[in-house]
Design a protein around this motif. Structure first.
Motif, PDB file in Angstrom:
ATOM      1  N   GLU A 274       0.837  -1.189   0.000  1.00  0.00           N
ATOM      2  CA  GLU A 274       0.000   0.000   0.000  1.00  0.00           C
ATOM      3  C   GLU A 274       0.880   1.251   0.000  1.00  0.00           C
ATOM      4  OE1 GLU A 274      -2.583  -0.353   3.378  1.00  0.00           O
ATOM      5  OE2 GLU A 274      -4.139  -1.320   2.173  1.00  0.00           O
ATOM      6  N   VAL A 275       0.460   2.251  -0.778  1.00  0.00           N
ATOM      7  CA  VAL A 275       1.240   3.475  -0.905  1.00  0.00           C
ATOM      8  C   VAL A 275       0.964   4.357   0.315  1.00  0.00           C
ATOM      9  CG1 VAL A 275       1.692   5.524  -2.293  1.00  0.00           C
ATOM     10  CG2 VAL A 275       1.164   3.339  -3.410  1.00  0.00           C
ATOM     11  N   MET A 276       1.994   4.610   1.104  1.00  0.00           N
ATOM     12  CA  MET A 276       1.851   5.465   2.277  1.00  0.00           C
ATOM     13  C   MET A 276       1.885   6.942   1.894  1.00  0.00           C
ATOM     14  SD  MET A 276       1.549   3.111   4.491  1.00  0.00           S
ATOM     15  CE  MET A 276       1.500   4.116   5.967  1.00  0.00           C
ATOM     16  N   SER A 277       2.738   7.304   0.955  1.00  0.00           N
ATOM     17  CA  SER A 277       2.822   8.669   0.461  1.00  0.00           C
ATOM     18  C   SER A 277       3.573   8.635  -0.865  1.00  0.00           C
ATOM     19  CB  SER A 277       3.517   9.593   1.468  1.00  0.00           C
ATOM     20  OG  SER A 277       4.831   9.136   1.742  1.00  0.00           O
ATOM     21  N   ALA A 278       3.378   9.694  -1.653  1.00  0.00           N
ATOM     22  CA  ALA A 278       4.047   9.772  -2.953  1.00  0.00           C
ATOM     23  C   ALA A 278       4.478  11.210  -3.204  1.00  0.00           C
ATOM     24  CB  ALA A 278       3.126   9.267  -4.068  1.00  0.00           C
ATOM     25  N   PRO A 279       5.491  11.674  -2.493  1.00  0.00           N
ATOM     26  CA  PRO A 279       5.940  13.071  -2.650  1.00  0.00           C
ATOM     27  C   PRO A 279       6.707  13.276  -3.954  1.00  0.00           C
ATOM     28  CG  PRO A 279       7.378  11.891  -1.154  1.00  0.00           C
ATOM     29  CD  PRO A 279       6.268  10.941  -1.494  1.00  0.00           C
ATOM     30  N   VAL A 280       6.762  14.542  -4.391  1.00  0.00           N
ATOM     31  CA  VAL A 280       7.543  14.886  -5.574  1.00  0.00           C
ATOM     32  C   VAL A 280       9.015  14.992  -5.184  1.00  0.00           C
ATOM     33  CG1 VAL A 280       7.243  17.373  -5.231  1.00  0.00           C
ATOM     34  CG2 VAL A 280       7.719  16.488  -7.522  1.00  0.00           C
ATOM     35  N   ILE A 281       9.886  14.549  -6.066  1.00  0.00           N
ATOM     36  CA  ILE A 281      11.331  14.635  -5.839  1.00  0.00           C
ATOM     37  C   ILE A 281      11.788  16.021  -6.284  1.00  0.00           C
ATOM     38  CG2 ILE A 281      13.581  13.640  -6.358  1.00  0.00           C
ATOM     39  CD1 ILE A 281      12.142  11.038  -7.073  1.00  0.00           C
ATOM     40  N   ARG A 282      12.101  16.876  -5.338  1.00  0.00           N
ATOM     41  CA  ARG A 282      12.491  18.253  -5.659  1.00  0.00           C
ATOM     42  C   ARG A 282      13.994  18.423  -5.769  1.00  0.00           C
ATOM     43  NH1 ARG A 282       7.893  20.957  -5.479  1.00  0.00           N
ATOM     44  NH2 ARG A 282       6.236  20.288  -4.060  1.00  0.00           N
ATOM     45  N   ASP A 283      14.736  17.495  -5.209  1.00  0.00           N
ATOM     46  CA  ASP A 283      16.199  17.574  -5.271  1.00  0.00           C
ATOM     47  C   ASP A 283      16.743  16.200  -4.927  1.00  0.00           C
ATOM     48  OD1 ASP A 283      18.736  18.502  -5.561  1.00  0.00           O
ATOM     49  OD2 ASP A 283      18.607  20.048  -4.002  1.00  0.00           O
ATOM     50  N   ARG A 284      18.025  16.043  -5.056  1.00  0.00           N
ATOM     51  CA  ARG A 284      18.670  14.791  -4.692  1.00  0.00           C
ATOM     52  C   ARG A 284      18.461  14.511  -3.207  1.00  0.00           C
ATOM     53  NH1 ARG A 284      23.346  12.583  -2.660  1.00  0.00           N
ATOM     54  NH2 ARG A 284      24.220  10.821  -3.827  1.00  0.00           N
ATOM     55  N   ILE A 285      18.024  13.284  -2.884  1.00  0.00           N
ATOM     56  CA  ILE A 285      17.768  12.886  -1.497  1.00  0.00           C
ATOM     57  C   ILE A 285      18.876  11.946  -1.050  1.00  0.00           C
ATOM     58  CG2 ILE A 285      16.110  11.849   0.101  1.00  0.00           C
ATOM     59  CD1 ILE A 285      13.929  12.488  -1.919  1.00  0.00           C
ATOM     60  N   GLY A 286      19.382  12.165   0.155  1.00  0.00           N
ATOM     61  CA  GLY A 286      20.472  11.347   0.665  1.00  0.00           C
ATOM     62  C   GLY A 286      19.996  10.068   1.318  1.00  0.00           C
ATOM     63  N   ALA A 287      20.582   9.728   2.466  1.00  0.00           N
ATOM     64  CA  ALA A 287      20.330   8.436   3.105  1.00  0.00           C
ATOM     65  C   ALA A 287      19.202   8.478   4.113  1.00  0.00           C
ATOM     66  CB  ALA A 287      21.607   7.950   3.796  1.00  0.00           C
ATOM     67  N   SER A 288      18.409   9.544   4.131  1.00  0.00           N
ATOM     68  CA  SER A 288      17.313   9.624   5.095  1.00  0.00           C
ATOM     69  C   SER A 288      16.071  10.183   4.429  1.00  0.00           C
ATOM     70  CB  SER A 288      17.711  10.505   6.289  1.00  0.00           C
ATOM     71  OG  SER A 288      17.985  11.824   5.862  1.00  0.00           O
ATOM     72  N   GLY A 289      14.937   9.896   5.012  1.00  0.00           N
ATOM     73  CA  GLY A 289      13.663  10.374   4.496  1.00  0.00           C
ATOM     74  C   GLY A 289      12.594  10.175   5.540  1.00  0.00           C
ATOM     75  N   GLN A 290      11.339  10.336   5.150  1.00  0.00           N
ATOM     76  CA  GLN A 290      10.260  10.169   6.101  1.00  0.00           C
ATOM     77  C   GLN A 290       9.030   9.575   5.434  1.00  0.00           C
ATOM     78  OE1 GLN A 290       9.620  14.196   7.515  1.00  0.00           O
ATOM     79  NE2 GLN A 290       7.819  14.458   6.233  1.00  0.00           N
ATOM     80  N   ILE A 291       8.252   8.863   6.236  1.00  0.00           N
ATOM     81  CA  ILE A 291       6.987   8.280   5.802  1.00  0.00           C
ATOM     82  C   ILE A 291       5.876   9.044   6.506  1.00  0.00           C
ATOM     83  CG2 ILE A 291       5.580   6.180   5.727  1.00  0.00           C
ATOM     84  CD1 ILE A 291       8.173   4.583   5.960  1.00  0.00           C
ATOM     85  N   GLU A 292       4.974   9.629   5.728  1.00  0.00           N
ATOM     86  CA  GLU A 292       3.886  10.405   6.306  1.00  0.00           C
ATOM     87  C   GLU A 292       2.693   9.498   6.592  1.00  0.00           C
ATOM     88  OE1 GLU A 292       3.116  13.417   3.459  1.00  0.00           O
ATOM     89  OE2 GLU A 292       5.090  14.367   3.650  1.00  0.00           O
ATOM     90  N   LEU A 293       2.138   9.634   7.790  1.00  0.00           N
ATOM     91  CA  LEU A 293       1.011   8.803   8.202  1.00  0.00           C
ATOM     92  C   LEU A 293      -0.281   9.591   8.371  1.00  0.00           C
ATOM     93  CD1 LEU A 293       2.768   6.529  10.846  1.00  0.00           C
ATOM     94  CD2 LEU A 293       2.393   6.088   8.434  1.00  0.00           C
ATOM     95  N   GLY A 294      -0.304  10.835   7.938  1.00  0.00           N
ATOM     96  CA  GLY A 294      -1.527  11.626   7.991  1.00  0.00           C
ATOM     97  C   GLY A 294      -2.007  11.835   9.415  1.00  0.00           C
ATOM     98  N   ASN A 295      -3.278  11.546   9.635  1.00  0.00           N
ATOM     99  CA  ASN A 295      -3.891  11.772  10.947  1.00  0.00           C
ATOM    100  C   ASN A 295      -3.800  10.548  11.861  1.00  0.00           C
ATOM    101  OD1 ASN A 295      -4.720  14.414  10.265  1.00  0.00           O
ATOM    102  ND2 ASN A 295      -6.511  13.599   9.189  1.00  0.00           N
ATOM    103  N   SER A 296      -2.962   9.603  11.511  1.00  0.00           N
ATOM    104  CA  SER A 296      -2.812   8.413  12.347  1.00  0.00           C
ATOM    105  C   SER A 296      -2.247   8.788  13.705  1.00  0.00           C
ATOM    106  CB  SER A 296      -1.877   7.402  11.672  1.00  0.00           C
ATOM    107  OG  SER A 296      -2.385   7.007  10.416  1.00  0.00           O
ATOM    108  N   PRO A 297      -2.631   8.076  14.773  1.00  0.00           N
ATOM    109  CA  PRO A 297      -2.105   8.386  16.106  1.00  0.00           C
ATOM    110  C   PRO A 297      -0.620   8.071  16.208  1.00  0.00           C
ATOM    111  CG  PRO A 297      -3.431   6.390  16.164  1.00  0.00           C
ATOM    112  CD  PRO A 297      -3.609   6.978  14.804  1.00  0.00           C
ATOM    113  N   MET A 298       0.049   8.698  17.162  1.00  0.00           N
ATOM    114  CA  MET A 298       1.481   8.479  17.350  1.00  0.00           C
ATOM    115  C   MET A 298       1.776   7.034  17.718  1.00  0.00           C
ATOM    116  SD  MET A 298       3.541  10.846  16.629  1.00  0.00           S
ATOM    117  CE  MET A 298       4.976  10.189  17.457  1.00  0.00           C
TER     118      MET A 298
END
Length: 547
Positions: A322-346
């Motif tokens: 399942e696709v968690m998020s699909a952000p646009v690539i605005r620049d070269r991304i290194g060895a870290s990133g993030q997964i967005e969960l919207g309004n899901s609880p912590m």
């Protein structure tokens, strides 16, 4: 410091104080047999029989390690994760209150993929072929019964977004318009003479997407679309190197709720195998739950190279299909990133980070047996254990006092301190008390008494030899020390072996026994001797001791 009574008392007071602090700030937890919990039996989910027996056994072996890591990080006290035979896992989780969360944590595959989002044009051109495959497989009557018959041109998604008119059965996307303009037939003619182009079972469900590489499907029609896409004939009709995957969460437009269907590359350019760490956080800008992840050196290099080549494209972060998020690539991304969960609880974000750190299951697991173990057995065990412990300790203490008189009374005082130290030690280690653990505690009490018996007998021998009382006490402790050390070390080694190779309740027994042995040695050799010194300090040198 240990040569004076004051120094000894300070040492004992510090040990008791530390034990009491841990005991009151970190109460002892009970195991499954004392407080109840969850009992699960799992096996590899293989409805189509694609795995061999050897493959299932291998998946179970690897799943055991992964699930054990997840449960340990989850913080379940004294869990049992044990392989039964070659194809099943038995899991016992004492004290679990949120059972659904625990099951999700265990069964979550946590397979992470990074895929490029593709334009919808190739899928749009294949939609007539896909529709024909659905009609040929299910039959016209079945398709019409589902209500997926496109009678006439409908509204576009733009109309729905800006006018709030929601009738997904009459919406069309650009693929339909192109198919009609080219005169492509979507299906065969019906028996009633209805033009075959009206039978558009899948195309009729698709709405124009709200971004590149996206179709929108009304939430109430998602299951129908899933069933169409699951047909083998449809999967063969979908263009090669293309994968259609759903978004994890629905999205609202006006009064309607839709689910995004992404057009992705079939092969992921990177997977969660390169994941090195994952931590749950909250995005301060949008106040939504996110999971920050870090990749290893090889994964980071691959991630950077790929994103540098696809600036301006969209990157899908896919978890368990399942696709968690699909952000646009605005620049070269290194060895870290993030997964967005919207309004899901912590809490959900923390669970996701946990399973990502532990690694993905190599095969899906299904629950074959599930039992909720009530605390009734635990209450019976606790009550029975209390009664047995009180009766046993009372008898031991009575015999010690009756046989050794004053020396026996001093030993009783040392045993009180011993019990406090054992309970404090269990609390300090965060250990869980089980029925076998209670047995280990009682056994260690017996060893503490045994050590006192050895000391008292050696003192009695020295007194019979005509030694002075103080000298007899010193010689008795010194001569009994080697035997006490030998018995305690051999038992401690046995307990450590049980802890290393045992599971569940056996490890609980080993932990309790180990702590008890250390505490009994301290109480017998150090505390009892200190109490002897205090007693002798108030007597004349020539006065004999009652022993």
């Amino acid at each position: 410091m240990f040569k004076t009574i004051r120094g000894r008392l300070i040492t004992i007071a510090i040990a008791v104080a530390v034990a009491l602090v841990y005991l009151f700030t970190n109460p002892i937890k009970y195991g499954l047999d004392l407080q109840g919990g969850m009992h699960l039996v799992l096996e590899v989910d293989d409805p189509e029989g694609t795995y061999t027996d050897e493959a299932k056994a291998d998946h179970i072996d690897r799943s055991e390690r992964i699930i054990r890591t997840r449960i340990d990080e989850f913080g379940v006290a004294e869990p049992l994760v044990q392989k039964v035979g070659s194809d099943r896992l038995v899991i016992e989780l004492p004290g679990i209150r949120d059972e659904e969360r625990a099951k999700d944590l265990i069964q979550n595959n946590a397979f992470l993929e990074f895929k490029l989002v593709l334009p919808t044009a190739e899928v749009e051109s294949a939609l007539p072929r896909i529709d024909r495959a659905i009609v040929a497989t299910l039959g016209e009557d079945s398709v019409r019964a589902l209500g997926q018959v496109q009678e006439a041109p409908g509204q576009s998604l733009e109309d729905l977004l800006f006018q709030g008119q929601a009738d997904s059965a009459s919406t069309r996307d650009t693929a339909q318009a192109a198919a009609e303009a080219q005169g492509e037939a979507v299906g065969d003619s019906t028996e009633a003479g209805t033009p075959a182009t009206e039978l558009r079972p899948l195309t009729g469900l698709f709405n124009q997407g709200d971004g590149e590489g996206i179709f929108l499907v009304a939430e109430e029609e998602v299951e129908t679309a899933r069933s169409f896409l699951a047909l083998p004939e449809v999967r063969r009709a979908i263009p090669r190197s293309v994968s259609l995957q759903w978004a994890a969460e629905p999205v609202g437009f006006g009064a309607r709720t839709y689910r995004r269907l992404y057009v992705l590359e079939e092969q992921a350019f990177l997977t969660g195998e390169s994941l090195e760490n994952a931590v749950a956080n909250r995005d301060p800008q949008y106040n939504q739950a996110i999971v920050n992840f870090e990749l290893d050196r090889r994964g980071g290099r691959r991630f950077g190279e790929f994103t540098a080549q696809h600036v301006g494209d969209f990157l899908a972060i896919v978890l368990d299909g399942e696709v968690m998020s699909a952000p646009v690539i605005r620049d070269r991304i290194g060895a870290s990133g993030q997964i967005e969960l919207g309004n899901s609880p912590m809490e959900e974000a923390r669970d996701l980070a946990l399973v990502l750190r532990a690694g993905a299951l190599t095969a899906p697991l299904k629950i074959m047996e599930e039992r909720t173990v009530g605390p009734s057995l635990g209450r019976d065990s606790i009550d029975g254990g209390k009664l047995a412990g009180i009766v046993g300790v009372a008898l031991v203490l009575a015999i010690m006092i009756a046989y050794y008189r004053m020396a026996g009374l001093l030993a009783v005082g040392a045993l009180v301190i011993y019990v406090v130290m054992v309970l404090g030690g269990l609390a300090a280690l965060g250990a869980t008390l089980t029925v076998p653990g209670i047995a280990g505690l009682i056994l260690s009490i017996g060893m503490a008494v045994d050590a006192n018996v050895l000391i008292f007998e050696r003192i009695r021998e020295e007194l019979l030899a005509g030694r002075a009382t103080r000298t007899a006490v010193d010689e008795g402790f010194a001569n009994a020390l080697s035997a006490i050390v030998d018995s305690n070390i051999t038992t401690l080694l046995t307990a450590l072996i049980l802890f290393q190779f045992g599971t569940g309740p056996i490890r609980g027994f080993a932990v309790t026994l180990s702590i008890g042995i250390v505490a009994s040695f301290f109480s017998a050799v150090f505390v009892t001797k200190t109490l002897f010194f205090i007693y002798l300090a108030g007597k004349k040198t020539a006065d004999p001791i009652s022993i």
